[in-house]
Design a protein around this motif. Structure first.
Motif, PDB file in Angstrom:
ATOM      1  N   ASP A  56       0.828  -1.162   0.024  1.00 49.21           N
ATOM      2  CA  ASP A  56      -0.078  -0.152  -0.010  1.00 49.21           C
ATOM      3  C   ASP A  56       0.814   1.511  -0.105  1.00 49.21           C
ATOM      4  O   ASP A  56       0.730   2.077   0.978  1.00 49.21           O
ATOM      5  N   SER A  57       1.997   1.263  -0.624  1.00 46.44           N
ATOM      6  CA  SER A  57       2.629   2.379  -0.826  1.00 46.44           C
ATOM      7  C   SER A  57       2.960   2.615  -2.442  1.00 46.44           C
ATOM      8  O   SER A  57       2.872   1.724  -3.234  1.00 46.44           O
ATOM      9  N   ASN A  58       3.760   3.923  -2.692  1.00 48.91           N
ATOM     10  CA  ASN A  58       4.266   4.034  -4.011  1.00 48.91           C
ATOM     11  C   ASN A  58       5.816   3.757  -4.006  1.00 48.91           C
ATOM     12  O   ASN A  58       6.619   3.992  -5.115  1.00 48.91           O
ATOM     13  N   LYS A  59       6.228   2.792  -3.402  1.00 50.47           N
ATOM     14  CA  LYS A  59       7.715   2.310  -3.188  1.00 50.47           C
ATOM     15  C   LYS A  59       7.729   0.994  -3.542  1.00 50.47           C
ATOM     16  O   LYS A  59       6.970   0.065  -3.569  1.00 50.47           O
ATOM     17  N   ILE A  60       8.793   0.670  -4.469  1.00 51.82           N
ATOM     18  CA  ILE A  60       9.069  -0.866  -4.986  1.00 51.82           C
ATOM     19  C   ILE A  60      10.595  -0.855  -4.709  1.00 51.82           C
ATOM     20  O   ILE A  60      11.496  -0.318  -4.729  1.00 51.82           O
ATOM     21  N   HIS A  61      10.539  -2.245  -4.176  1.00 50.40           N
ATOM     22  CA  HIS A  61      11.997  -2.822  -3.792  1.00 50.40           C
ATOM     23  C   HIS A  61      12.138  -3.864  -4.758  1.00 50.40           C
ATOM     24  O   HIS A  61      11.292  -4.574  -5.085  1.00 50.40           O
ATOM     25  N   LEU A  72      12.699   2.070  -5.614  1.00 50.67           N
ATOM     26  CA  LEU A  72      12.207   3.142  -6.610  1.00 50.67           C
ATOM     27  C   LEU A  72      10.893   3.580  -5.937  1.00 50.67           C
ATOM     28  O   LEU A  72      10.077   2.936  -5.015  1.00 50.67           O
ATOM     29  N   ILE A  73      10.402   4.618  -6.636  1.00 53.47           N
ATOM     30  CA  ILE A  73       9.237   5.195  -6.325  1.00 53.47           C
ATOM     31  C   ILE A  73       8.561   5.222  -7.443  1.00 53.47           C
ATOM     32  O   ILE A  73       9.163   5.955  -8.711  1.00 53.47           O
ATOM     33  N   ILE A  74       7.529   4.801  -7.369  1.00 56.14           N
ATOM     34  CA  ILE A  74       6.556   4.903  -8.868  1.00 56.14           C
ATOM     35  C   ILE A  74       6.613   6.388  -9.045  1.00 56.14           C
ATOM     36  O   ILE A  74       6.039   7.102  -8.281  1.00 56.14           O
ATOM     37  N   TYR A  85      13.097  -0.483 -16.852  1.00 52.90           N
ATOM     38  CA  TYR A  85      12.077  -1.221 -17.307  1.00 52.90           C
ATOM     39  C   TYR A  85      11.183  -1.259 -16.170  1.00 52.90           C
ATOM     40  O   TYR A  85      10.000  -1.248 -16.510  1.00 52.90           O
ATOM     41  N   ALA A  86      11.321  -1.970 -14.955  1.00 53.36           N
ATOM     42  CA  ALA A  86      10.585  -1.809 -13.928  1.00 53.36           C
ATOM     43  C   ALA A  86       9.723  -0.690 -13.611  1.00 53.36           C
ATOM     44  O   ALA A  86       8.427  -0.641 -13.351  1.00 53.36           O
ATOM     45  N   SER A  93       1.313  -0.058 -15.612  1.00 53.74           N
ATOM     46  CA  SER A  93       0.339  -0.836 -15.073  1.00 53.74           C
ATOM     47  C   SER A  93      -0.601  -0.116 -14.314  1.00 53.74           C
ATOM     48  O   SER A  93      -1.876  -0.518 -14.290  1.00 53.74           O
ATOM     49  N   ILE A  94      -0.156   0.927 -13.515  1.00 53.25           N
ATOM     50  CA  ILE A  94      -0.963   1.748 -13.000  1.00 53.25           C
ATOM     51  C   ILE A  94      -1.923   2.651 -13.657  1.00 53.25           C
ATOM     52  O   ILE A  94      -3.262   2.647 -13.476  1.00 53.25           O
TER      53      ILE A  94
END
Length: 98
Positions: A56-61, A72-74, A85-86, A93-94
């Motif tokens: 539930d956040s805009n962060k990606i590990h 990363l921050i979306i 690429y990710a 996707s969002i």
């Protein structure tokens, strides 16, 4: 060590948060599709395995067997980083989820 799974092996998996886009080859017509020409594209049995856990956040590990780990921050896009690429896939996707 990197593990390569075929599509059949992936289909046997019971993990729901996993997907496997196969690599593609284009032996005839590479790049002429940009000009409206026909191509003969095919998928092959190797590709990149993606596993994820929704948060539930805009962060990606993200982790890579070859490149290590990154956060990363979306919405941010670093075109010179191995995670680009990710980053772009997450934004796409969002924006197409609705």
């Amino acid at each position: 060590m990197e593990t390569i799974l075929s599509r059949k092996e992936l289909e046997k998996s019971h993990l729901e948060n996993r997907f496997f886009p196969p690599y593609r080859i284009c032996p005839i017509g590479a790049h002429i599709d940009h000009q409206g020409g026909a191509v003969l594209g095919r998928t092959i049995t190797i590709g990149t395995m993606f596993e994820y856990e929704p948060l539930d956040s805009n962060k990606i590990h993200i982790t890579s067997d070859q490149f290590g780990e990154a956060d990363l921050i979306i919405g941010d896009l670093d075109k010179n980083h191995w995670t680009r690429y990710a980053q772009a896939a997450a934004v796409f996707s969002i924006s197409n989820a609705a």
